[in-house]
Design a protein around this motif. Structure first.
Motif, PDB file in Angstrom:
ATOM      1  N   ILE A 240     -24.014  42.469  18.254  1.00 22.20           N
ATOM      2  CA  ILE A 240     -22.732  43.037  18.680  1.00 22.20           C
ATOM      3  C   ILE A 240     -21.590  42.189  18.131  1.00 22.20           C
ATOM      4  O   ILE A 240     -21.518  40.986  18.418  1.00 22.20           O
ATOM      5  CB  ILE A 240     -22.632  43.045  20.232  1.00 22.20           C
TER       6      ILE A 240
ATOM      7  N   GLU B  50     -18.084  41.684  18.766  1.00 24.21           N
ATOM      8  CA  GLU B  50     -17.160  42.098  19.838  1.00 24.21           C
ATOM      9  C   GLU B  50     -15.746  42.348  19.330  1.00 24.21           C
ATOM     10  O   GLU B  50     -15.014  43.131  19.910  1.00 24.21           O
ATOM     11  CB  GLU B  50     -17.170  41.101  21.001  1.00 24.21           C
TER      12      GLU B  50
ATOM     13  N   ILE C 289     -15.761  45.497  22.723  1.00 24.26           N
ATOM     14  CA  ILE C 289     -16.477  45.193  23.970  1.00 24.26           C
ATOM     15  C   ILE C 289     -17.434  44.060  23.643  1.00 24.26           C
ATOM     16  O   ILE C 289     -18.064  44.071  22.580  1.00 24.26           O
ATOM     17  CB  ILE C 289     -17.276  46.425  24.459  1.00 24.26           C
ATOM     18  N   SER C 290     -17.580  43.115  24.558  1.00 32.45           N
ATOM     19  CA  SER C 290     -18.458  41.980  24.247  1.00 32.45           C
ATOM     20  C   SER C 290     -19.921  42.339  24.539  1.00 32.45           C
ATOM     21  O   SER C 290     -20.198  43.289  25.275  1.00 32.45           O
ATOM     22  CB  SER C 290     -18.055  40.761  25.074  1.00 32.45           C
ATOM     23  N   ARG C 291     -20.809  41.543  24.011  1.00 30.96           N
ATOM     24  CA  ARG C 291     -22.240  41.728  24.263  1.00 30.96           C
ATOM     25  C   ARG C 291     -22.521  41.685  25.768  1.00 30.96           C
ATOM     26  O   ARG C 291     -23.257  42.519  26.308  1.00 30.96           O
ATOM     27  CB  ARG C 291     -23.017  40.628  23.515  1.00 30.96           C
TER      28      ARG C 291
ATOM     29  N   GLN D 293     -20.498  42.246  28.292  1.00 25.60           N
ATOM     30  CA  GLN D 293     -19.966  43.426  28.986  1.00 25.60           C
ATOM     31  C   GLN D 293     -20.909  44.610  28.818  1.00 25.60           C
ATOM     32  O   GLN D 293     -21.200  45.329  29.770  1.00 25.60           O
ATOM     33  CB  GLN D 293     -18.577  43.776  28.450  1.00 25.60           C
TER      34      GLN D 293
ATOM     35  N   ARG E  83     -24.377  37.188  20.317  1.00 21.85           N
ATOM     36  CA  ARG E  83     -24.269  38.549  19.752  1.00 21.85           C
ATOM     37  C   ARG E  83     -25.468  39.438  20.021  1.00 21.85           C
ATOM     38  O   ARG E  83     -25.363  40.662  19.944  1.00 21.85           O
ATOM     39  CB  ARG E  83     -24.142  38.440  18.221  1.00 21.85           C
TER      40      ARG E  83
ATOM     41  N   LYS F 277     -12.922  51.842  25.377  1.00 20.15           N
ATOM     42  CA  LYS F 277     -12.937  50.371  25.416  1.00 20.15           C
ATOM     43  C   LYS F 277     -11.662  49.745  26.007  1.00 20.15           C
ATOM     44  O   LYS F 277     -11.741  48.786  26.746  1.00 20.15           O
ATOM     45  CB  LYS F 277     -13.261  49.786  24.049  1.00 20.15           C
TER      46      LYS F 277
ATOM     47  N   GLN G 278     -11.945  47.650  29.339  1.00 18.59           N
ATOM     48  CA  GLN G 278     -11.825  46.187  29.419  1.00 18.59           C
ATOM     49  C   GLN G 278     -10.973  45.780  30.622  1.00 18.59           C
ATOM     50  O   GLN G 278     -11.299  44.835  31.321  1.00 18.59           O
ATOM     51  CB  GLN G 278     -11.227  45.631  28.138  1.00 18.59           C
TER      52      GLN G 278
END
Ligand code: T4K
Length: 407
Positions: free
Chosen positions: A303, A305, A310-312, A314, A360, A389, A393
């Motif tokens: 991922i 981000e 969006i983060s891994r 999340q 990631r 997204k 967030q």
């Protein structure tokens, strides 16, 4: 199919899956065949200690891999410990940090220091170009890990081992049924170790095996796996109890009967994920070399981000709420776990690629328990999250804030 943000379970919607969808659900062979083997074992009253099922399992593994010797064990961690001792590792051994903790512990358990080396971000495997700088007068060997069943750069590692007079072993826990340049994994280095844990491509409930082409090493390993017994009342070597049971071997043999079906389903799942994920910028599905044999046992996403928004972690939270129990293997890296973190407090600085990758990677469910419809639903959750997204967030950080206040 979920359409709106509030349909997501993390915001109060009903989870997509009623039951948890696990990464690592066992691939089961034919139940009738397994039960008939177990009945036979019970009738014969021979449960362990090199019974006929273990012998047959070892014979079939050796034949499939194309090696002279296979010694079945109770699990791969003990197999690693035995192989490490039999090969003659002492002092320091170079390994990747991006692996399951067992690779490091099998060394440290015997007071050998695992020296962590960075990985090649393209392969996720140990980077041969970074090994030489870690060699010291105490270094006795290298253990490469064929992560996700994707082969290490075996040629470069062999060259380094040869030049520096080091032993070379492979942790092939993920790589049963995989090949490198047309040759089956299991036949490289001084010895290789497979895992047949419940979560692996082929399982024996718990189990492992050491494979080697060396007659001398195989003999030593056999002795070590059975307390050092070279016959009744005759111990000639230090050993442990690393034996596989008959019931485990029966499970393994049943799985071997169904191996083609396991590969077929894993490959089908992999291609399906690939098709569905390919349009998404910021998600990279770790690929397999289709000109080689692979077991396709792991669906691993990287991922980004920044690109995805969006983060891994999340994404992990969103999926978990939907009962998709994705995993962030192998977070946080062995070097960030004890006792290694205290021993090498600065190793972070030397492992930039590992540090990046551990933030990631996410591993998704696959295997014989997962249907194509499940995959569609998993990818739909990911797509819905990405479509929203920005809003998402804000919501997530509010949720995190509330939960941190509540705890
Ligand atoms: N080297 C490497 C590179 C390895 O990856 C491993 C093991 C080893 C060495 C050592 O091999 P062994 O000594 O285990 O033979 C799991 C496995 O326990 C471990 O074998 C594996 N690697 C590692 C990658 O994964 P966890 O901590 O993820 O296990 P756990 O209990 O969370 O199980 C994973 C998922 O599988 C769960 O979400 C539920 C599901 N599951 C699990 C079991 C045991 C099932 O559905 N059924 C089951 O029976 O370590």
């Amino acid at each position: 199919m979920k359409k709106r943000l509030n349909d997501l379970a993390i915001f109060g919607g009903t989870p997509t899956f009623v039951d948890k969808l696990h990464v690592g659900r066992p691939n089961m062979g034919n139940r009738e065949n397994l039960l008939s083997r177990i009945n036979d074992i019970l009738d014969r009253k021979w449960l362990t200690n090199n019974g006929i099922y273990v012998q047959e399992f070892e014979r079939q593994i050796a034949q499939l891999v194309g090696v002279k010797h296979c010694i079945a064990t109770c699990n791969a961690t003990v197999a690693l410990e035995i192989a490490i001792r039999a090969v003659g590792f002492t002092g320091e051994v170079i390994i990747p940090s991006f692996t399951f903790i067992a690779t490091a512990h099998a060394l440290k358990w015997q007071e050998i220091i695992p020296v962590f080396c960075d990985i090649d971000p393209r392969t996720h495997n140990i980077d041969p170009n970074k090994i030489v700088q870690s060699i010291t007068p105490r270094t006795t060997g290298i253990i490469g890990v064929h992560l996700w069943g994707r082969p290490c750069n075996v040629e470069a590692l062999s060259e380094i081992a040869h030049t520096h007079n080091l032993k070379l072993m492979f942790d092939a826990a993920h790589a049963f049924g995989c090949s490198h340049q047309g040759r089956m994994i299991g036949s490289f280095g001084d010895a290789e170790v497979f895992s047949f844990h419940a979560t692996k491509f082929l399982n024996t409930f718990e189990g492992g095996a050491i494979v080697t082409n060396s007659d001398e090493l195989a003999e030593k390993i056999r002795l070590m796996t059975n307390f050092g017994f070279a016959g009744y009342d005759r111990v000639i070597y230090i050993g442990t109890n690393g034996k596989m049971t008959e019931v485990s071997a029966a499970m393994g043999l049943t799985g071997l009967d169904n191996l083609d079906e396991f590969v077929f389903i894993n490959y089908r799942n992999y291609k399906y994920y690939e098709r569905q994920l390919k349009e998404i910028h910021g998600i990279n599905l770790t690929n397999y070399n289709e000109s080689e044999k692979s077991n396709y046992q792991y669906i691993v996403l990287e991922i980004d981000e920044i690109v995805l928004g969006i983060s891994r972690d999340q994404l992990l939270e969103i999926l978990h709420a939907e009962n998709v129990m994705a995993r962030r293997y192998f977070y946080p890296g062995c070097h960030n776990m004890e006792p290694y973190h205290s021993y090498f407090p600065y190793s972070k600085l030397l492992l930039p690629e590992t540090e990046k990758l551990i933030q990631r990677v996410i591993s998704l469910p696959t295997g014989t328990s997962i249907s194509l419809e499940d995959i569609t639903n998993i990818v739909d959750i990911i797509k819905l999250a990405i479509e929203n997204k920005t809003y998402f967030q804000d919501k997530l950080s509010n949720l995190q804030l509330i939960s941190s206040i509540n705890t």
